[in-house]
Design an enzyme around this catalytic site. Structure first.
Site, PDB file in Angstrom:
ATOM      1  N   HIS A 227      12.879   4.581 -21.842  1.00 21.81           N
ATOM      2  CA  HIS A 227      13.168   3.433 -21.055  1.00 21.81           C
ATOM      3  C   HIS A 227      11.919   2.742 -20.792  1.00 21.81           C
ATOM      4  O   HIS A 227      11.082   3.155 -20.089  1.00 21.81           O
ATOM      5  CB  HIS A 227      14.010   3.677 -19.773  1.00 21.81           C
ATOM      6  CG  HIS A 227      14.477   2.385 -18.893  1.00 21.81           C
ATOM      7  ND1 HIS A 227      15.704   2.003 -19.423  1.00 21.81           N
ATOM      8  CD2 HIS A 227      14.018   1.710 -18.058  1.00 21.81           C
ATOM      9  CE1 HIS A 227      15.670   0.648 -18.824  1.00 21.81           C
ATOM     10  NE2 HIS A 227      14.828   0.884 -17.850  1.00 21.81           N
TER      11      HIS A 227
ATOM     12  N   ASP B  32      20.464   5.869 -17.576  1.00 21.68           N
ATOM     13  CA  ASP B  32      19.105   5.910 -16.954  1.00 21.68           C
ATOM     14  C   ASP B  32      18.843   6.752 -15.740  1.00 21.68           C
ATOM     15  O   ASP B  32      18.020   6.458 -14.894  1.00 21.68           O
ATOM     16  CB  ASP B  32      18.503   4.542 -16.673  1.00 21.68           C
ATOM     17  CG  ASP B  32      18.640   3.790 -18.056  1.00 21.68           C
ATOM     18  OD1 ASP B  32      18.381   4.011 -19.060  1.00 21.68           O
ATOM     19  OD2 ASP B  32      18.667   2.445 -17.907  1.00 21.68           O
TER      20      ASP B  32
ATOM     21  N   SER C 265      11.453   1.468 -33.856  1.00 19.71           N
ATOM     22  CA  SER C 265      10.003   1.883 -33.821  1.00 19.71           C
ATOM     23  C   SER C 265       9.371   2.788 -33.129  1.00 19.71           C
ATOM     24  O   SER C 265       8.426   3.573 -33.789  1.00 19.71           O
ATOM     25  CB  SER C 265       9.358   0.397 -33.408  1.00 19.71           C
ATOM     26  OG  SER C 265       9.408   0.213 -32.125  1.00 19.71           O
ATOM     27  N   ASN C 266      10.409   3.307 -32.029  1.00 13.60           N
ATOM     28  CA  ASN C 266       9.768   4.506 -31.415  1.00 13.60           C
ATOM     29  C   ASN C 266      10.191   5.866 -32.272  1.00 13.60           C
ATOM     30  O   ASN C 266       9.249   6.733 -32.330  1.00 13.60           O
ATOM     31  CB  ASN C 266      10.524   4.747 -30.190  1.00 13.60           C
ATOM     32  CG  ASN C 266       9.897   3.962 -28.978  1.00 13.60           C
ATOM     33  OD1 ASN C 266       9.048   4.481 -28.398  1.00 13.60           O
ATOM     34  ND2 ASN C 266      10.111   2.838 -28.635  1.00 13.60           N
TER      35      ASN C 266
HETATM   36  C1  GRF Z   1      12.437   0.509 -26.468  1.00 16.88           C
HETATM   37  O1  GRF Z   1      11.928  -0.469 -25.650  1.00 16.88           O
HETATM   38  C2  GRF Z   1      13.203   1.746 -25.452  1.00 16.88           C
HETATM   39  O2  GRF Z   1      12.312   1.885 -24.446  1.00 16.88           O
HETATM   40  C3  GRF Z   1      14.526   1.037 -25.252  1.00 16.88           C
HETATM   41  O3  GRF Z   1      14.975   0.501 -26.609  1.00 16.88           O
HETATM   42  C4  GRF Z   1      13.717  -0.109 -27.354  1.00 16.88           C
HETATM   43  C5  GRF Z   1      13.898   0.462 -28.636  1.00 16.88           C
HETATM   44  O4  GRF Z   1      12.698  -0.009 -29.402  1.00 16.88           O
HETATM   45  N1  GRF Z   1      15.274   2.074 -24.799  1.00 16.88           N
HETATM   46  P1  GRF Z   1      12.852   0.411 -30.872  1.00 16.88           P
HETATM   47  O5  GRF Z   1      13.895   0.392 -31.172  1.00 16.88           O
HETATM   48  O6  GRF Z   1      12.171   2.084 -30.701  1.00 16.88           O
HETATM   49  O7  GRF Z   1      11.689  -0.412 -31.742  1.00 16.88           O
END
Ligand code: GRF
Length: 207
Positions: free
Chosen positions: A115, A156, A19-20
């Site tokens: 993160h 991290d 989703s990001n």
């Molecule tokens: C996010 O919460 C990011 O902070 C972490 O993994 C998750 C990924 O979510 N590293 P998506 O795959 O972007 O929905």
């Protein structure tokens, strides 16, 4: 490291949902973020991120330890894929593995991760997904947030590029907090990228 071009090409590493990545691609398409999504690399052949990339004309490649002979070969395959796609900036968005040394040195100060907490708190190996939010709630924190940071050879620990806070409410479940943090991530990662691409944030000053 050489300067970023005016419109950098982005290489995404995603293991699951993506989703990001989708939020960043949307920001590119809407014009707010002057960058070009170039390729998605996933270690998970069944990831929603790969399905989405296939349906949305984003070049994509599945590369996992099982598909090559060794970790070193995987690292080289990653590097080849990134160079073939002329990637300038690597975006780790929910990538569950470490990046290899060849890619780390070829893309020094050019790899970003997001993160879902305020690093250095609630980070490190094993601190991902709902584990992060459960720990934040168990410790009765009143705020959590999002960290965008440079990637080094550990989990991290790279230099922080930026952080955004969200409140932790007394009645929050881990799912409530996860949703609030994720909504902030979708805005904040693109905001950070906009500031990096404009030159307001110089990654070489951080790393
Ligand atoms: C996010 O919460 C990011 O902070 C972490 O993994 C998750 C990924 O979510 N590293 P998506 O795959 O972007 O929905």
């Amino acid at each position: 490291m050489t300067l970023l071009p005016q419109r950098p090409r982005l290489g995404f590493f995603v293991s699951h949902r993506g989703s990001n990545m989708r939020a960043i691609v949307s920001a590119c398409k809407a014009g707010g973020l002057n960058a070009e999504p170039a390729v998605l690399i996933s270690n998970n052949r069944n990831s929603a991120a790969l399905v989405w990339a296939a349906e949305n004309d984003l070049a994509h490649i599945h590369l996992s330890p099982k598909s090559v002979s060794s970790e070193e070969a995987l690292d080289q395959a990653h590097l080849d894929a990134l160079l073939n796609a002329n990637v300038d900036l690597i975006i780790l968005a929910g990538y569950m593995r470490k990046i290899g040394t060849k890619v780390l040195s070829a893309f020094s100060n050019r790899i970003l991760n997001i993160h879902p907490a305020l690093l250095p708190m609630y980070g490190g190996q094993g601190m991902y997904g709902s584990r992060v939010h459960k720990a934040v709630i168990a410790n009765r924190e009143t705020e959590s947030g999002v960290t965008v940071h440079l990637v080094d050879d550990d989990y991290d620990t790279g230099a922080v590029v930026g952080q955004a806070k969200v409140p932790v409410l007394p009645a929050d479940t881990p799912e409530d907090l996860a949703a609030r943090v994720l909504a902030q991530e979708h805005l904040f990662f693109s905001e950070m990228l906009i500031r990096i691409v404009s030159g307001e944030i110089n990654l070489d000053d951080l790393g």
